[in-house]
Design a protein around this motif. Structure first.
Motif, mmCIF file in Angstrom:
data_model
loop_
_atom_site.group_PDB
_atom_site.id
_atom_site.type_symbol
_atom_site.label_atom_id
_atom_site.label_comp_id
_atom_site.label_asym_id
_atom_site.label_seq_id
_atom_site.Cartn_x
_atom_site.Cartn_y
_atom_site.Cartn_z
ATOM 1 N N LEU A 1 0.840 -1.196 0.000
ATOM 2 C CA LEU A 1 0.000 0.000 0.000
ATOM 3 C C LEU A 1 0.873 1.243 0.000
ATOM 4 C CD1 LEU A 1 -2.875 -0.501 2.626
ATOM 5 C CD2 LEU A 1 -3.121 -0.196 0.158
ATOM 6 N N PRO A 2 0.439 2.324 -0.637
ATOM 7 C CA PRO A 2 1.193 3.574 -0.536
ATOM 8 C C PRO A 2 1.180 4.064 0.902
ATOM 9 C CG PRO A 2 -0.943 3.961 -1.555
ATOM 10 C CD PRO A 2 -0.788 2.477 -1.442
ATOM 11 N N GLY A 3 2.268 4.682 1.313
ATOM 12 C CA GLY A 3 2.358 5.210 2.662
ATOM 13 C C GLY A 3 1.478 6.426 2.857
ATOM 14 N N ALA A 4 1.171 6.730 4.103
ATOM 15 C CA ALA A 4 0.279 7.853 4.407
ATOM 16 C C ALA A 4 0.870 9.189 3.949
ATOM 17 C CB ALA A 4 -0.013 7.884 5.910
ATOM 18 N N ARG A 5 2.143 9.384 4.157
ATOM 19 C CA ARG A 5 2.779 10.640 3.742
ATOM 20 C C ARG A 5 2.798 10.760 2.215
ATOM 21 N NH1 ARG A 5 3.970 15.981 4.475
ATOM 22 N NH2 ARG A 5 6.088 16.499 3.794
ATOM 23 N N GLU A 6 3.043 9.663 1.542
ATOM 24 C CA GLU A 6 3.036 9.696 0.077
ATOM 25 C C GLU A 6 1.658 10.110 -0.446
ATOM 26 O OE1 GLU A 6 3.391 6.679 -3.786
ATOM 27 O OE2 GLU A 6 3.798 5.916 -1.766
ATOM 28 N N ILE A 7 0.608 9.507 0.112
ATOM 29 C CA ILE A 7 -0.745 9.869 -0.313
ATOM 30 C C ILE A 7 -1.020 11.335 -0.048
ATOM 31 C CG2 ILE A 7 -3.203 9.408 0.034
ATOM 32 C CD1 ILE A 7 -2.367 6.581 0.961
ATOM 33 N N SER A 8 -0.597 11.802 1.110
ATOM 34 C CA SER A 8 -0.833 13.204 1.467
ATOM 35 C C SER A 8 -0.175 14.149 0.476
ATOM 36 C CB SER A 8 -0.316 13.472 2.882
ATOM 37 O OG SER A 8 -0.471 14.836 3.220
ATOM 38 N N MET A 9 1.079 13.890 0.153
ATOM 39 C CA MET A 9 1.815 14.799 -0.730
ATOM 40 C C MET A 9 1.336 14.706 -2.172
ATOM 41 S SD MET A 9 3.743 16.616 1.074
ATOM 42 C CE MET A 9 4.706 17.373 -0.237
ATOM 43 N N ARG A 10 0.979 13.533 -2.627
ATOM 44 C CA ARG A 10 0.591 13.365 -4.032
ATOM 45 C C ARG A 10 -0.883 13.655 -4.283
ATOM 46 N NH1 ARG A 10 2.627 7.670 -6.176
ATOM 47 N NH2 ARG A 10 1.746 8.561 -8.102
ATOM 48 N N PHE A 11 -1.710 13.548 -3.242
ATOM 49 C CA PHE A 11 -3.152 13.647 -3.459
ATOM 50 C C PHE A 11 -3.811 14.804 -2.712
ATOM 51 C CE2 PHE A 11 -7.613 12.264 -2.790
ATOM 52 C CZ PHE A 11 -7.983 12.060 -4.119
ATOM 53 N N HIS A 12 -3.341 15.108 -1.509
ATOM 54 C CA HIS A 12 -4.016 16.104 -0.679
ATOM 55 C C HIS A 12 -3.321 17.459 -0.638
ATOM 56 C CE1 HIS A 12 -6.966 13.285 0.829
ATOM 57 N NE2 HIS A 12 -6.011 12.420 1.131
ATOM 58 N N HIS A 13 -2.145 17.536 -1.199
ATOM 59 C CA HIS A 13 -1.373 18.777 -1.136
ATOM 60 C C HIS A 13 -1.483 19.542 -2.445
ATOM 61 C CE1 HIS A 13 2.634 21.059 -1.107
ATOM 62 N NE2 HIS A 13 1.899 21.579 -0.158
ATOM 63 N N LEU A 14 -1.731 20.836 -2.346
ATOM 64 C CA LEU A 14 -1.786 21.707 -3.519
ATOM 65 C C LEU A 14 -0.677 22.737 -3.385
ATOM 66 C CD1 LEU A 14 -3.375 22.534 -6.101
ATOM 67 C CD2 LEU A 14 -4.645 24.139 -4.659
ATOM 68 N N ASN A 15 0.238 22.703 -4.318
ATOM 69 C CA ASN A 15 1.415 23.568 -4.203
ATOM 70 C C ASN A 15 1.154 24.952 -4.788
ATOM 71 O OD1 ASN A 15 3.971 24.128 -3.367
ATOM 72 N ND2 ASN A 15 4.989 23.181 -5.117
ATOM 73 N N LYS A 16 0.005 25.509 -4.410
ATOM 74 C CA LYS A 16 -0.316 26.877 -4.791
ATOM 75 C C LYS A 16 -1.399 27.376 -3.853
ATOM 76 C CE LYS A 16 -3.648 25.481 -8.385
ATOM 77 N NZ LYS A 16 -4.003 25.587 -9.814
ATOM 78 N N THR A 17 -1.690 28.665 -3.925
ATOM 79 C CA THR A 17 -2.650 29.263 -3.005
ATOM 80 C C THR A 17 -4.048 28.699 -3.249
ATOM 81 O OG1 THR A 17 -1.356 31.293 -2.972
ATOM 82 C CG2 THR A 17 -3.624 31.435 -2.175
ATOM 83 N N ALA A 18 -4.698 28.292 -2.160
ATOM 84 C CA ALA A 18 -6.049 27.749 -2.272
ATOM 85 C C ALA A 18 -7.064 28.864 -2.488
ATOM 86 C CB ALA A 18 -6.396 26.972 -1.006
#
Length: 594
Positions: free
Chosen positions: A184-201
């Motif tokens: 399974l993908p790790g929790a941090r990997e999922i967070s960075m690839r799926f839940h993080h937006l590298n720009k202003t919300a």
């Protein structure tokens, strides 16, 4: 479940209760007994060499293999060996009587798993009496089962725990393996690839940030507050600090009014009566203002959550368990994390920008001094600032800077949520969809019958890049990724999970504020006043405001639109008194304002 007296909270117990194991080991915790015994266990050959000193033919017998479990010990410690042998045998016997798959050997080899399992479900005798007031720890809400909803009891589950097999053959480890056998993908990997937006919300929600604060306030109240204590995370950031402070002020304000009208009441009665009113007001605001915006009208109807306009509520059902479930505490109630802003505007009494830059979220974790410096301007700002829409995207302040004290040492809240779900044995997203009768995805598409039908194509595309199988998607990740239902903040899964939970909070609460049961019932005149209350009233009474929108969870942009003068509400509510009438207490308008 409701604040300040912590009436219906469930807190997952990670410690074992003190119990009498045997006369010689009275008042030792199971975990302590096990660890003490383990400290005296050695290699069997050493035991064999010292067995002639012990006089013990078979110290402990494994129930499954009939092989002895032996202890190496000096002649001086024979009594301790006997005591610990008997303790482990007792523990193994108790485990077997509960149908748990532990043998004495496993008691020694895996003490923590045994200690946790043998202490759940939590059991203790309670003697309940009929009272007008809730207990502090939430016990005795249900007279037939006094532990339902009580603090420091295990979270119940909607689905069985989903763990992987551990070294002892027990299903005790968090999920790490995909349904297809890969990692399974790790929790941090999922967070960075799926839940993080590298720009202003973008903050274009029609809901104010006050909506997000209220959700966090209620979530903390019903999930993890310890009996006899307040919310130990009250200073986590200024929004929670502000809401907690406002309600403590309101409690004390009500107590002062009650004291004026009832000078013979002692402090305990004043406290309990003010507390009773505060709980009623919080329940009313939650169900009349916050829940409809969270769940939408269809789900409110489905789970019978709309409040009555008059009369009493007669739906209390002692068969309904009001405890917060593991799934709601660990996943569904945490949808609010995606509502969070990265910065907060300070505004004056006219809701215009005040002097100074906005406050940054990462600068205020556990810093109550920031709230004290900007209290009025910050709280007014939450009435005009929009929250972020519920979505898979979480602000960078929570993805990389949570609880940060210096640059680079922050934590990741989405990763916490994902790993916490696995640690708690929560089933994946698809399993909960199936539980609530929603379509289950068998492929990475948005097909209405076989795909992630409540997500956008772009969201599903990213999920497919991270997860190997649709059945692997974690429940929190999937829940916040759904498109909101019409008129709701959340999508179908979390709406159903929360709707069912809030049904149980209401129908399983013997002290529900609309109840007609005595002695806890309010009079109809009292109920009428409580039903007229809004969160705007509380804010007007406890903040420096000239105007405020009546519906504080909704953002109004037109100048002066839907606002009322705050001092008018102050006069109205200042005139409310509670007077003694035939042993009942009735809110009324005083003839004279004080």
């Amino acid at each position: 479940m409701w604040k300040f007296l912590i009436p219906l909270i469930t807190v997952s117990s990670l410690t074992t209760p003190s119990i009498a194991v045997l006369p010689n080991v009275v008042n030792l915790e199971i975990a302590s007994v096990i660890r003490t015994a383990i400290a005296r266990v050695n290699k069997e050959n050493a035991v064999m060499e010292s067995r002639h000193f012990t006089g013990i033919d078979k110290d402990v017998t494994d129930f499954q293999t009939a092989e002895p479990i032996l202890f190496s010990e000096s002649p001086l410690d024979v009594h301790e060996i006997e005591q610990e042998s008997r303790a482990i045998n007792w523990i193994a016997s108790e485990i077997n009587s509960r149908g748990l798959p532990f043998t004495p050997v496993e008691v020694i080899r895996h003490p923590d798993a045994v200690a946790l399992n043998i202490s759940c479900p939590f059991k203790t005798p309670l003697n309940c009496s009929v009272s007008k007031y809730r207990t502090i720890d939430g016990s005795c809400n249900n007279l037939n089962n006094p532990l339902l909803g009580m603090g420091f009891t295990p979270f119940p589950r909607e689905l069985p725990a989903d763990y992987e097999q551990g070294p002892a053959g027990l299903r005790e480890l968090p999920r790490t393996t995909s349904r297809d056998g890969s990692q399974l993908p790790g929790a941090r990997e999922i967070s960075m690839r799926f839940h993080h937006l590298n720009k202003t919300a973008r903050y274009d929600s029609h809901l104010t940030f006050m909506f997000a604060i209220w959700g966090q306030f209620i979530a903390h109240d019903v999930t993890d507050r310890a009996p006899g204590k307040g919310d130990d995370r009250v200073t986590v950031y200024a929004g929670l600090t502000g809401m907690e402070t406002l309600w403590f002020r309101e409690h004390n304000r009500l107590a002062r009014l009650l004291a004026e009208e009832n000078p013979k009441w002692d402090d305990e009665t004043l406290y309990q009566e003010a507390r009773r009113l505060v709980i009623a007001l919080i329940q009313h605001v939650t169900y009349s203002e916050w829940l409809p915006l969270s769940l939408g009208s269809d789900v409110m109807n489905q789970y019978q959550l709309h409040l009555s306009d008059e009369g009493y509520f007669t739906g209390y059902d002692p068969s309904v368990d009001p405890s917060t479930t593991n799934e709601v505490a660990t996943a569904a109630f945490r949808f609010g994390h995606s509502l969070m802003r990265s910065n907060f505007n300070l505004v004056d009494k006219l809701y215009q920008p005040a002097d100074g830059p906005p406050l940054r979220l990462e600068d205020m974790f556990f810093k109550s001094n920031i709230y004290l410096m900007h209290e009025q301007q910050f709280m007014r700002g939450t009435l005009v600032d929009a929250s972020k829409d519920v979505s898979r995207i979480v602000t960078n302040a929570l993805v990389n800077n949570l609880y940060q004290t210096r640059y680079g040492n922050g934590f990741d809240l989405p990763a916490f949520n994902i790993q916490r779900g696995r640690d708690h044995g929560l089933s994946p997203y698809n399993d909960f969809r199936d539980l609530f009768g929603l379509t289950v995805a068998s492929e990475f598409s948005t097909n209405s019958s076989s795909g992630f039908s409540d997500m956008s194509p772009h969201t599903v595309e990213i999920l497919q890049q991270i997860y190997s199988d649709p059945d692997d998607v974690d429940v929190w990740t999937g829940g916040v990724s759904e498109r909101p239902l019409p008129g709701a903040a959340v999508g179908p899964l979390f709406a159903n999970m929360l709707g069912w939970q809030f049904f149980k909070y209401r129908y399983g609460d013997r002290f529900w504020y609309e109840t007609n049961a005595t002695p806890q019932a309010f009079t109809l005149e009292q109920l009428s006043e409580i039903r007229n209350a809004t969160l705007a009233h509380l804010l007007c009474r406890n903040l420096e405001l000239d105007t405020i929108q009546p519906r504080v969870f909704e953002k109004h942009t037109a100048p002066g639109e839907l606002t009322v003068k705050a001092n008018w509400w102050k006069k109205l509510w200042k005139s409310l008194k509670m007077v003694k009438t035939n042993r009942q207490y009735t809110l009324r308008k005083a003839k004279k304002l004080r």
